[in-house]
Design a protein around this motif. Structure first.
Motif, short mmCIF file in Angstrom:
data_model
loop_
_atom_site.label_atom_id
_atom_site.label_comp_id
_atom_site.label_asym_id
_atom_site.label_seq_id
_atom_site.Cartn_x
_atom_site.Cartn_y
_atom_site.Cartn_z
N ALA A 172 0.82 -1.21 0.00
CA ALA A 172 0.00 0.00 0.00
C ALA A 172 0.85 1.26 0.00
CB ALA A 172 -0.94 -0.01 1.20
N CYS A 173 2.06 1.14 0.53
CA CYS A 173 2.93 2.32 0.64
C CYS A 173 3.94 2.44 -0.49
CB CYS A 173 3.68 2.28 1.98
SG CYS A 173 2.61 2.33 3.43
N MET A 174 4.01 1.43 -1.35
CA MET A 174 5.02 1.44 -2.41
C MET A 174 4.63 2.37 -3.55
SD MET A 174 5.85 -2.64 -2.49
CE MET A 174 6.37 -2.60 -4.19
N PRO A 175 5.62 3.00 -4.20
CA PRO A 175 5.33 3.80 -5.41
C PRO A 175 5.15 2.88 -6.62
CG PRO A 175 7.67 3.86 -4.93
CD PRO A 175 7.04 3.09 -3.80
N TYR A 176 4.25 3.24 -7.51
CA TYR A 176 3.95 2.41 -8.68
C TYR A 176 4.23 3.20 -9.96
CZ TYR A 176 1.94 -1.02 -5.59
OH TYR A 176 1.78 -1.96 -4.61
N CYS A 177 4.99 2.59 -10.86
CA CYS A 177 5.36 3.24 -12.11
C CYS A 177 4.68 2.60 -13.32
CB CYS A 177 6.88 3.16 -12.31
SG CYS A 177 7.82 4.01 -11.03
N CYS A 178 3.97 1.51 -13.11
CA CYS A 178 3.33 0.80 -14.22
C CYS A 178 1.82 0.96 -14.13
CB CYS A 178 3.69 -0.70 -14.18
SG CYS A 178 5.46 -1.02 -14.26
N PRO A 179 1.13 0.75 -15.24
CA PRO A 179 -0.33 0.73 -15.19
C PRO A 179 -0.82 -0.32 -14.19
CG PRO A 179 0.43 0.76 -17.46
CD PRO A 179 1.65 0.54 -16.61
N GLN A 180 -1.89 -0.03 -13.49
CA GLN A 180 -2.37 -0.92 -12.43
C GLN A 180 -3.17 -2.08 -13.02
OE1 GLN A 180 -1.18 0.07 -9.45
NE2 GLN A 180 -0.38 1.90 -10.41
N VAL A 181 -2.58 -2.81 -13.94
CA VAL A 181 -3.25 -3.90 -14.64
C VAL A 181 -2.64 -5.22 -14.18
CG1 VAL A 181 -3.91 -4.88 -16.87
CG2 VAL A 181 -3.61 -2.40 -16.62
N LEU A 182 -3.44 -6.05 -13.55
CA LEU A 182 -2.98 -7.35 -13.08
C LEU A 182 -3.14 -8.38 -14.20
CD1 LEU A 182 -4.61 -7.29 -9.53
CD2 LEU A 182 -2.32 -6.55 -10.20
N THR A 183 -2.49 -9.53 -14.04
CA THR A 183 -2.53 -10.57 -15.07
C THR A 183 -3.44 -11.73 -14.70
OG1 THR A 183 -0.56 -11.63 -14.13
CG2 THR A 183 -0.21 -10.00 -15.87
N HIS A 184 -4.19 -11.60 -13.60
CA HIS A 184 -5.07 -12.67 -13.15
C HIS A 184 -6.47 -12.11 -12.87
CE1 HIS A 184 -1.86 -15.65 -12.77
NE2 HIS A 184 -1.13 -14.69 -12.23
N SER A 185 -7.37 -13.02 -12.52
CA SER A 185 -8.74 -12.63 -12.18
C SER A 185 -8.89 -12.38 -10.69
CB SER A 185 -9.72 -13.73 -12.61
OG SER A 185 -9.56 -14.03 -13.98
N TYR A 186 -7.79 -12.31 -9.97
CA TYR A 186 -7.77 -12.08 -8.53
C TYR A 186 -6.43 -11.46 -8.19
CZ TYR A 186 -6.71 -16.85 -9.94
OH TYR A 186 -6.30 -17.95 -10.66
N CYS A 187 -6.30 -10.98 -6.98
CA CYS A 187 -5.11 -10.24 -6.58
C CYS A 187 -4.10 -11.18 -5.92
CB CYS A 187 -5.49 -9.12 -5.61
SG CYS A 187 -6.61 -7.91 -6.34
N LEU A 188 -2.87 -11.20 -6.45
CA LEU A 188 -1.77 -11.98 -5.90
C LEU A 188 -0.60 -11.04 -5.66
CD1 LEU A 188 -1.89 -15.01 -8.38
CD2 LEU A 188 -3.03 -14.81 -6.16
N HIS A 189 0.16 -11.26 -4.58
CA HIS A 189 1.18 -10.27 -4.25
C HIS A 189 2.33 -10.19 -5.25
CE1 HIS A 189 4.15 -13.03 -2.51
NE2 HIS A 189 3.23 -13.53 -1.74
N PRO A 190 2.78 -11.29 -5.91
CA PRO A 190 3.80 -11.09 -6.95
C PRO A 190 3.28 -10.24 -8.11
CG PRO A 190 3.70 -13.40 -6.28
CD PRO A 190 2.50 -12.72 -5.71
N ASP A 191 1.98 -10.39 -8.41
CA ASP A 191 1.36 -9.64 -9.50
C ASP A 191 1.29 -8.15 -9.17
OD1 ASP A 191 0.38 -9.76 -12.03
OD2 ASP A 191 -1.67 -10.26 -11.46
N VAL A 192 0.95 -7.84 -7.92
CA VAL A 192 0.90 -6.44 -7.50
C VAL A 192 2.31 -5.86 -7.37
CG1 VAL A 192 0.16 -4.86 -5.67
CG2 VAL A 192 -1.30 -6.79 -6.31
N ALA A 193 3.24 -6.65 -6.83
CA ALA A 193 4.60 -6.17 -6.59
C ALA A 193 5.33 -5.85 -7.89
CB ALA A 193 5.38 -7.19 -5.78
N ARG A 194 5.02 -6.56 -8.97
CA ARG A 194 5.74 -6.32 -10.23
C ARG A 194 5.39 -4.95 -10.83
NH1 ARG A 194 2.69 -6.58 -14.70
NH2 ARG A 194 0.57 -7.41 -14.46
N LEU A 195 4.29 -4.35 -10.36
CA LEU A 195 3.89 -3.04 -10.87
C LEU A 195 4.64 -1.90 -10.17
CD1 LEU A 195 0.01 -3.57 -10.99
CD2 LEU A 195 1.66 -3.90 -12.84
N ALA A 196 5.37 -2.24 -9.12
CA ALA A 196 6.06 -1.20 -8.34
C ALA A 196 7.24 -0.63 -9.12
CB ALA A 196 6.53 -1.78 -7.02
N CYS A 197 7.64 0.56 -8.73
CA CYS A 197 8.81 1.18 -9.36
C CYS A 197 10.06 0.37 -9.05
CB CYS A 197 8.99 2.61 -8.82
SG CYS A 197 7.60 3.71 -9.20
#
Length: 323
Positions: A172-197
């Motif tokens: 929640a506190c990390m900066p994000y440099c990528c579009p907030q588009v996940l690759t699954h139909s649900y939220c997984l932490h590697p999927d969210v973490a890869r969007l971080a700067c």
């Protein structure tokens, strides 16, 4: 879909976006009713099967043993996992809802991984239980006492919560440099973490969590089965080998069902193999949705005690007249 992608693409690094964009099964966005019924059926059958396992183990004193206690925990994790995944899956299937608030996404992510780690930890505990029962049968009761089982349960709970509790707050506190588009139909932490700067240390912690559980547990499980196989080779009686093998068959099937899709997904991601999105999504569904559906069937068929107790409880009682 393209409109959503455009809306979610940032021009520079940002803090946690208010929403994430989920991706459904490619090609099915125009026919949501086609995969709604299978999803509902999978959830209901998973809940019914695992609920039956919980019910029969809780009711039958003869099943209050370490092996069945671990099976009880496995059913809890299966019900929790499929219940956590179903809301976003049905939202996509029924209404085509691709956006999910960040707070909801992080909450789902937390519970998905808690129950996944719980399942992996229970499978590891079950493999150790089988190894002790077969390799040290005379010391089995002395080694797996009620006190030891309680400590294992506390260790599993601490492992699930301790590893994953920091993740929602870090992400929640990390900066994000990528579009907030996940690759699954649900939220997984590697999927969210890869969007971080690049350089965000929360992503490194996310990788540590994955490797410390999903990398270590399969190695220990297969090591346990290596010990079991070595002992069974020295058993002269073919009947004894068959009985011992049957007690492990259901568990080994559950292990393969849980880990093989996960390992394939990891290899595909690491090696950047050119597979279609259909295949990637299907493997993800198999990894998360198939074990809760199949595990109750495996254990009911392969474990004689479970099967007999379920049949006994379900058969109609005959009311006799006093003579």
């Amino acid at each position: 879909m393209s409109t959503l992608l455009t809306q979610t693409a940032p021009n520079s690094s940002t803090s946690m976006a208010p929403t994430f964009l989920l991706v459904g099964m490619p090609g099915l966005s125009g026919v949501p009713s086609w995969w709604t019924m299978p999803l509902i059926a999978v959830y209901l059958l998973s809940a019914l099967g695992n609920g039956t396992i919980l019910w029969i183990i809780a009711l039958e004193p003869a099943l209050h043993r370490p092996m069945h206690f671990f099976l009880f925990l496995l059913s809890v994790s299966d019900i929790g996992l499929v219940t956590t995944l179903t809301p976003t899956l049905l939202g996509l299937a029924l209404a085509g809802v691709h956006t999910v608030p960040a707070s909801v996404c992080l909450l789902q992510m937390f519970f998905v991984h808690v129950f996944s780690v719980m399942e992996s930890s229970v499978l590891l505990a079950m493999s150790i239980d089988r190894a002790l029962a077969i390799c040290r049968p005379l010391h089995y009761s002395a080694l797996l006492t009620n006190g030891v089982i309680s400590k294992i349960s506390v260790a599993i709970a601490f492992r699930c919560l301790g590893l994953h509790l920091p993740l929602p707050f870090l992400l929640a506190c990390m900066p994000y440099c990528c579009p907030q588009v996940l690759t699954h139909s649900y939220c997984l932490h590697p999927d969210v973490a890869r969007l971080a700067c690049p350089g965000a240390w929360g992503a490194a912690y996310s990788l540590f969590v994955v490797l410390s559980v999903m990398g270590l547990d399969p190695l220990l499980i297969f090591f346990s089965y290596g010990l079991i196989g070595k002992v069974l080779q020295g058993v002269e009686s073919r009947e004894d080998r068959w009985k011992a093998g049957q007690t492990c068959a259901a568990h080994l099937s559950a292990v393969l069902l849980f880990y093989i899709p996960m390992i394939l997904l990891a290899l595909i991601s690491h090696l950047e193999l050119p597979i279609t999105q259909h295949t990637h999504t299907l493997l993800s569904y198999v990894h998360f949705l198939l074990p809760p559906l199949i595990n109750p069937i495996l254990y009911s068929v392969k474990m004689k005690e479970i099967r007999e107790r379920i049949l006994y409880r379900l058969q109609p009682r005959k009311m006799g007249c006093a003579q």
